[in-house]
Design an enzyme around this catalytic site. Structure first.
Site, PDB file in Angstrom:
ATOM      1  N   ARG A  91       5.269   3.742   2.307  1.00 48.43           N
ATOM      2  CA  ARG A  91       3.946   3.517   1.735  1.00 48.43           C
ATOM      3  C   ARG A  91       3.087   2.815   2.790  1.00 48.43           C
ATOM      4  NH1 ARG A  91       3.973  -1.131   3.030  1.00 48.43           N
ATOM      5  NH2 ARG A  91       2.013  -1.357   1.923  1.00 48.43           N
ATOM      6  N   GLY A  92       1.778   2.688   2.486  1.00 51.60           N
ATOM      7  CA  GLY A  92       0.844   2.172   3.484  1.00 51.60           C
ATOM      8  C   GLY A  92       0.150   3.372   4.129  1.00 51.60           C
ATOM      9  N   ARG A 144       0.145  11.754  -2.680  1.00 49.98           N
ATOM     10  CA  ARG A 144      -0.623  10.577  -3.138  1.00 49.98           C
ATOM     11  C   ARG A 144      -2.093  10.847  -2.803  1.00 49.98           C
ATOM     12  NH1 ARG A 144       1.445   4.645  -1.767  1.00 49.98           N
ATOM     13  NH2 ARG A 144       0.311   4.119  -3.673  1.00 49.98           N
ATOM     14  N   GLN A 183       4.258  -5.772  -2.895  1.00 52.24           N
ATOM     15  CA  GLN A 183       4.343  -5.492  -1.450  1.00 52.24           C
ATOM     16  C   GLN A 183       4.152  -6.771  -0.628  1.00 52.24           C
ATOM     17  OE1 GLN A 183       2.562  -3.716  -3.645  1.00 52.24           O
ATOM     18  NE2 GLN A 183       2.329  -1.585  -3.060  1.00 52.24           N
ATOM     19  N   ASP A 202      -7.305   1.975   2.466  1.00 47.74           N
ATOM     20  CA  ASP A 202      -6.717   3.308   2.307  1.00 47.74           C
ATOM     21  C   ASP A 202      -7.740   4.414   2.527  1.00 47.74           C
ATOM     22  OD1 ASP A 202      -4.875   1.419   0.681  1.00 47.74           O
ATOM     23  OD2 ASP A 202      -3.725   3.233   1.107  1.00 47.74           O
ATOM     24  N   LYS A 245      -5.559  -1.676  -1.959  1.00 50.87           N
ATOM     25  CA  LYS A 245      -4.636  -2.058  -3.037  1.00 50.87           C
ATOM     26  C   LYS A 245      -5.358  -2.798  -4.162  1.00 50.87           C
ATOM     27  CE  LYS A 245      -1.283  -1.196  -3.491  1.00 50.87           C
ATOM     28  NZ  LYS A 245      -1.025  -0.017  -4.342  1.00 50.87           N
TER      29      LYS A 245
HETATM   30  O1  MRU Z   1       0.357   1.518  -2.554  1.00 53.03           O
HETATM   31  P1  MRU Z   1       0.562   1.159  -1.110  1.00 53.03           P
HETATM   32  O2  MRU Z   1       1.615   0.135  -0.902  1.00 53.03           O
HETATM   33  O3  MRU Z   1       0.726   2.380  -0.249  1.00 53.03           O
HETATM   34  O4  MRU Z   1      -0.827   0.493  -0.702  1.00 53.03           O
HETATM   35  C1  MRU Z   1      -0.981   0.013   0.602  1.00 53.03           C
HETATM   36  C2  MRU Z   1      -2.298  -0.625   0.810  1.00 53.03           C
HETATM   37  O5  MRU Z   1      -3.138  -0.673  -0.061  1.00 53.03           O
HETATM   38  C3  MRU Z   1      -2.604  -1.117   2.183  1.00 53.03           C
HETATM   39  O6  MRU Z   1      -3.445  -2.227   2.137  1.00 53.03           O
HETATM   40  C4  MRU Z   1      -3.306   0.009   2.964  1.00 53.03           C
HETATM   41  O7  MRU Z   1      -2.547   1.183   2.929  1.00 53.03           O
HETATM   42  C5  MRU Z   1      -3.574  -0.342   4.352  1.00 53.03           C
HETATM   43  S1  MRU Z   1      -2.052  -0.528   5.194  1.00 53.03           S
HETATM   44  C6  MRU Z   1      -2.110  -0.469   6.750  1.00 53.03           C
END
Ligand code: MRU
Length: 347
Positions: free
Chosen positions: A44-45, A87, A194, A235, A246
């Site tokens: 994820r990320g 996603r 996370q 994102d 997030k």
């Molecule tokens: O749902 P996730 O854990 O994939 O969400 C991740 C985030 O919201 C991060 O802040 C975002 O991807 C930037 S990470 C470099």
């Protein structure tokens, strides 16, 4: 080890669901498995899922039974569709898949094997570039942090959220490596935690001073003057600087403005989506309510209790002091500075 890599014909990933209790990796041999790993958040990320999707495309070519470049192209089209649907919010996913498709369209490969190798090389190059981009953001952003500060951070934006090094946590790491002494508050980041599970695990390894906070404590510490900077990832960033990140990011931004605390997001230009005029157009993923009521299998409430689980929210650009990119820090008005950043002309 990198978050995701190509190892002997499989895609190898750190299984982020097992951390911080155990360090496990998974080997994925089909594009279906890569798509599922993105959906179930083994990986994820935003940058990490982008590069994972690129390796998924390479895997689609590698495992394709086609004997001609045309046959591989048909399999890639199916893989692209599957990966893009894994996603919806992080634009890095579609960006990475489209980058691989462009490569597939732009070259005339003589044989299927030549095509397969080009796909693997391209995914590997994207992974290498991701690390360099994160380090460049670290160099630009580390000046925001000075001795004695406490920096508030949300979710996980570290090495695990990218191929290595990270975005907002990469800036924090760069400041630490430059010798700046500061403290970090890590929002635990419900419901998947996370911040508590992954960001704390990373800062432990790097020897950076931190405390995990319940998400609800951010306002308490800001009001008491105990936070000097908020750093988060993104994102998807729209052309006007609104950005999705997030769930919980928006309320942090409002609290930061109320308490006159600088609020920055750190995002590579692959996260900027200039095709969207504003954040209201960003698709927001809503995940299973089970993640709220039964986090990691722990039954918090009876099965029939209902919940909602939006995974991201949108922070309007008016709350954002700046956006740290690999080409420098974009500042308001973002409609101009983001165009320059995407063109690599910010500095
Ligand atoms: O749902 P996730 O854990 O994939 O969400 C991740 C985030 O919201 C991060 O802040 C975002 O991807 C930037 S990470 C470099």
């Amino acid at each position: 080890m990198r978050t995701v890599d190509w190892v002997g014909g499989v895609v190898r990933m750190i299984d982020q669901r097992a951390l911080p209790w155990s360090f496990e990796t998974v080997d994925l041999g089909t594009v279906e498995e890569v798509a599922e790993a993105i959906t179930n958040m083994t990986v994820r990320g935003a940058p990490a899922i982008g590069v994972s999707a690129a390796f998924g495309m390479a895997l689609a070519g590698f495992t394709s039974a086609a004997r001609s470049p045309e046959g591989i192209r048909a399999d890639l089209a199916m893989a692209a569709n599957m990966l893009k649907n894994a996603r919806p919010t992080a634009v890095n996913l579609a960006w990475a898949v489209d980058t691989m498709l462009t490569l597939a369209d732009q070259h005339d490969y003589r044989t299927a094997d030549e095509f397969r190798h080009a796909l693997i090389d391209a995914a590997r190059s994207m992974a290498d570039a991701d690390v360099e981009i994160c380090k460049a953001m670290g160099r630009h952003g580390r000046e925001l942090i000075s001795d004695g500060m406490t920096v508030l951070h949300h979710c996980n934006t570290g090495a695990l959220a990218a191929v290595d090094y990270g975005t907002a946590l990469g800036v924090i790491r760069a400041a630490h490596e430059a010798g700046t002494r500061f403290h970090v508050f890590l929002d635990e980041t419900r419901p998947r935690l996370q911040g508590a599970r992954l960001s704390a695990w990373e800062l432990e390894q790097q020897g950076i001073s931190y405390d995990i906070l319940p998400d609800t404590a951010a306002g308490f510490f800001m009001q008491r003057g105990e936070v000097q900077l908020v750093l988060v990832g993104a994102d998807r960033v729209a052309a006007n600087g609104d950005f999705a990140n997030k769930i919980g990011t928006y309320q942090l931004a409002v609290l930061a403005k109320e308490n006159r605390i600088p609020f920055y997001t750190v995002a590579p230009t692959s996260t900027v989506d200039l095709s969207l005029a504003s954040g209201s157009e960003i698709p927001i993923e809503e995940r299973s309510p089970d993640e709220v009521t039964h986090p990691y299998g722990n039954k918090l409430v009876p099965d029939h209790f209902r919940a909602r689980n939006p995974a991201f929210d949108v922070t309007p650009a008016r709350y954002v002091s700046g956006i740290v990119t690999e080409h420098g820090i974009a500042r308001p008005p973002f409609t101009e500075s983001l165009q320059k950043a995407v063109a690599g002309q910010l500095l």
